[in-house]
Design an enzyme around this catalytic site. Structure first.
Site, PDB file in Angstrom:
ATOM      1  N   TYR A  18     -30.304  15.107   8.521  1.00 25.81           N
ATOM      2  CA  TYR A  18     -29.069  14.317   8.626  1.00 25.81           C
ATOM      3  C   TYR A  18     -29.292  13.021   7.832  1.00 25.81           C
ATOM      4  CZ  TYR A  18     -25.427  11.778  11.300  1.00 25.81           C
ATOM      5  OH  TYR A  18     -24.358  11.022  11.672  1.00 25.81           O
ATOM      6  N   LYS A  44     -23.527  17.623  10.140  1.00 22.24           N
ATOM      7  CA  LYS A  44     -22.943  17.142  11.405  1.00 22.24           C
ATOM      8  C   LYS A  44     -22.971  18.263  12.440  1.00 22.24           C
ATOM      9  CE  LYS A  44     -21.575  12.867  10.397  1.00 22.24           C
ATOM     10  NZ  LYS A  44     -21.694  11.646  11.192  1.00 22.24           N
TER      11      LYS A  44
HETATM   12  O1  LIG Z   1     -23.076  10.141   8.721  1.00 26.11           O
HETATM   13  C1  LIG Z   1     -23.542   9.148   9.286  1.00 26.11           C
HETATM   14  O2  LIG Z   1     -24.756   8.874   9.270  1.00 26.11           O
HETATM   15  C2  LIG Z   1     -22.679   8.269  10.119  1.00 26.11           C
HETATM   16  C3  LIG Z   1     -21.304   8.137   9.672  1.00 26.11           C
HETATM   17  O3  LIG Z   1     -20.502   9.230   9.963  1.00 26.11           O
HETATM   18  C4  LIG Z   1     -21.144   7.693   8.254  1.00 26.11           C
HETATM   19  O4  LIG Z   1     -20.178   8.111   7.613  1.00 26.11           O
HETATM   20  O5  LIG Z   1     -21.954   6.876   7.803  1.00 26.11           O
HETATM   21 MN   LIG Z   2     -19.119   9.796   8.485  1.00 21.82          MN
END
Ligand SMILES: O=C(O)C[C@H](O)C(=O)O
Ligand SMILES: [Mn+2]
Ligand SMILES: NC(=O)c1ccc[n+]([C@@H]2O[C@H](COP(=O)([O-])OP(=O)(O)OC[C@H]3O[C@@H](n4cnc5c(N)ncnc54)[C@H](O)[C@@H]3O)[C@@H](O)[C@H]2O)c1
Length: 541
Positions: free
Chosen positions: A91, A164
């Protein structure tokens, strides 16, 4: 294709070398695998050793994606064992690199649905093909106009939908066979991609306006028809579309905007965590939001609503907010205001030097905020001078640089603690290590929506909620309190990622309970805990 190979190529069914002899015989796998049968523990240990031999984050991610693409069970079994270590790799922040390098590293379509804005008539067939008969309950869709803070990445943005959803399963336990990542290719205004011969998306500028919204409308309609029990999660849409889409559908279908609502919830939870540590009241704070876009306005709305819930007069609550964007402090007559910014603007007459309030430092000097939140995509914008000025007027300044990925953060946690003599209550968007300052080890909370959206979405799904409304969202923001001991020196404002699965379950039950209490749950669903537990998937063969 050979029957056995079909199974080995199906990431939802494949067990690789762990198929037992009896299974191999039954499934036509005899002769297709080396003879020794491994356990899942052995597979995980072998894969983790390989993982550790890689040094670059992007290489680690590549390896994990190979496992994900071939064997979902093994992937999530491993991720459960190494959640803190894997989160930044699968992520944010490494996902940003993977999106930037998507076309060069392209391997597999990752079981996503790719929708082409030029062919709205194909949406249904495309969704159906990607779902392949699976009972889809959760969709994460992006059009990638605003990926994290790195801008427009066209079809490359599909990785954020996939990523996600990985977090949804790892944190809350949604069955990975029940999810569907969706990429809407609406063109791109990223010139680098348009000029890149490797680019895999439509080489055309982004479609805006009526044609775009008609496409979204058709998409939502087809999702409702094909997957009527699903939650539709929107991610990383642009500043001009995200809020419009949420406003349009949130009372009609079960939907969620992560950048607006997820970020709002986690930021509020973090500020409430900070109040637990400082023993101050939320209603005594003055809020400055730096970067009043999708996330910034989602946060302002959540904080505002909490002030009102705590008994503050709505007009008075609005006056606690100062929005700073590219133009400086936002006034009621500032050109180019968005509809969400308008209600939180200030009057010029409030200031003797209104004309000079065009940069963050001047605004901090003029308004003495006690809570400062950054969602601006401007690296280093929380300078030493700004932070020292803020800290001169607040005993325990709350400072959350939330822009992602790492290279865009408004400040580093260690600097914030140094510049405030350890008084700042800090949370960051990406994970930050422990900061030692003075004699204290400061744990840094991660105010990333990943800490909350899995529980929120899963709770709504488990309750078969008709919609996801403000009450359910407010309940989620309060569900994280009581996990961190606020009296421990250097305590974090939010619970650690290590406990993500535990507190996601707590959030899910809270949200499901709220749906039940409001009469919004599905027929026969009366026990929130039972509903959540029944739906929880576990990574085992
Ligand atoms: O994706 C992430 O780390 C958090 C958030 O949704 C973002 O757009 O930064
Ligand atoms: Mn985001
Ligand atoms: N931690 C989290 O959970 C989380 C969640 C969502 C978004 N974010 C981060 O927040 C950032 C913004 O995301 P978004 O979706 O709101 O994007 P957005 O484009 O909707 O908003 C960004 C805002 O910052 C403003 N801005 C740009 N330059 C500025 C400057 N020099 N000074 C002041 N303001 C400026 C823009 O005008 C815009 O209003 C991104 O980096 C994203 O990664 C973090």
């Amino acid at each position: 294709m050979r029957k056995g190979m079909q199974i080995l190529n199906d990431p939802f069914k494949n067990k690789g070398t762990a198929f037992t002899m009896a299974e191999r015989r039954e499934l036509g796998l005899l002769g297709l695998l080396p003879t020794h049968v491994r356990t899942i523990e052995e597979q995980a240990a072998e894969t983790y050793a390989l993982y550790q031999s890689k040094t670059a984050g992007i290489e680690k991610r590549h390896l994990l994606m190979e496992i994900f693409n071939t064997n979902r069970t093994l992937f999530f079994y491993l991720m459960k064992q190494h959640i803190t270590e894997f989160m930044p790799v699968v992520y944010d922040p490494v996902i940003a690199e993977s999106i930037e390098q998507y076309d060069e590293r392209y391997l597999r379509p990752q079981d996503a649905a790719y929708l082409d804005v030029n062919h709205p008539e194909d949406i249904e067939e495309e969704l159906r093909a990607a779902a392949d008969g699976r009972d889809i309950r959760l969709i994460v869709v992006t059009d990638a106009e605003g990926i994290l803070g790195i801008g427009d990445w066209g079809v490359n943005g599909v990785d954020i939908s996939v990523g996600k959803l990985m977090v949804y399963t790892a944190a809350a336990g949604i069955d990975p066979a029940q999810v569907l990542p969706v990429s809407i290719d609406a063109g791109t205004d990223n010139q680098q991609l348009l000029d890149d011969p490797n680019y895999l998306g439509n080489r055309q500028h982004r479609i805006h306006g009526e044609r775009y919204f008609a496409f979204i409308d058709r998409f939502v309609d087809r999702v409702e028809a094909l997957f009527p029990k699903s939650l539709l999660h929107f991610e990383d849409f642009g500043r001009g579309t995200a809020a419009k889409i949420l406003d349009k559908y949130q009372e009609r279908i079960l939907t969620f905007n992560d950048d607006i609502q997820g970020t709002g919830i986690i930021a509020l939870a973090g500020v409430l965590g900070a109040m637990n540590i400082s023993k101050e009241k939320l209603t005594d704070q003055t809020f400055l939001t730096f970067g009043a876009g999708t996330a910034g306005m989602g946060i302002a709305k959540m904080l505002y609503e909490e002030l009102v819930r705590q008994g503050m007069d709505p007009a008075e609550a609005k006056r606690r907010f100062y929005l700073v964007d590219k133009q400086g402090l936002l006034f009621e007559d500032t050109p180019g205001l968005t509809p969400k910014q308008q209600p939180f603007t200030r009057r010029r007459a409030e200031f003797a030097n209104a004309g000079q309030l065009t940069d963050l430092l001047s605004v901090v000097k003029a308004v003495h905020p006690t809570v400062m939140i950054g969602t601006s995509t401007q690296p280093g914008a929380f300078t030493e001078e700004v932070v020292r000025e803020l800290a001169a007027h607040a005993k325990r300044p709350v400072i959350f640089p939330l822009s992602n990925p790492t290279k865009l953060a408004e400040a580093k946690a260690a600097d914030l603690l140094k510049w405030t003599d350890g008084r700042a209550l800090v949370a960051t968007g990406i994970p930050a290590g422990t900061v030692n300052y003075g004699d204290v080890d400061y744990q840094i909370g991660q105010a990333n929506n990943a800490l909350i959206y899995p529980g929120v979405g899963f709770g709504a799904l488990a309750a078969q909620a008709k919609v996801l409304n403000d009450e359910m969202i407010a309940a989620a923001a309060h569900a994280l309190s009581g996990i961190v001991d606020p009296d421990q020196p250097g305590a974090a404002v939010l619970p650690p990622v290590e406990k993500l699965a535990d507190f996601s379950k707590r959030v899910a039950i809270t949200v499901a309970q709220s749906a039940i209490d409001q009469g919004l749950a599905g027929k026969g669903i009366t026990d929130a805990q039972q509903a959540v537990e029944q739906m929880t998937w576990e990574a085992k063969y």
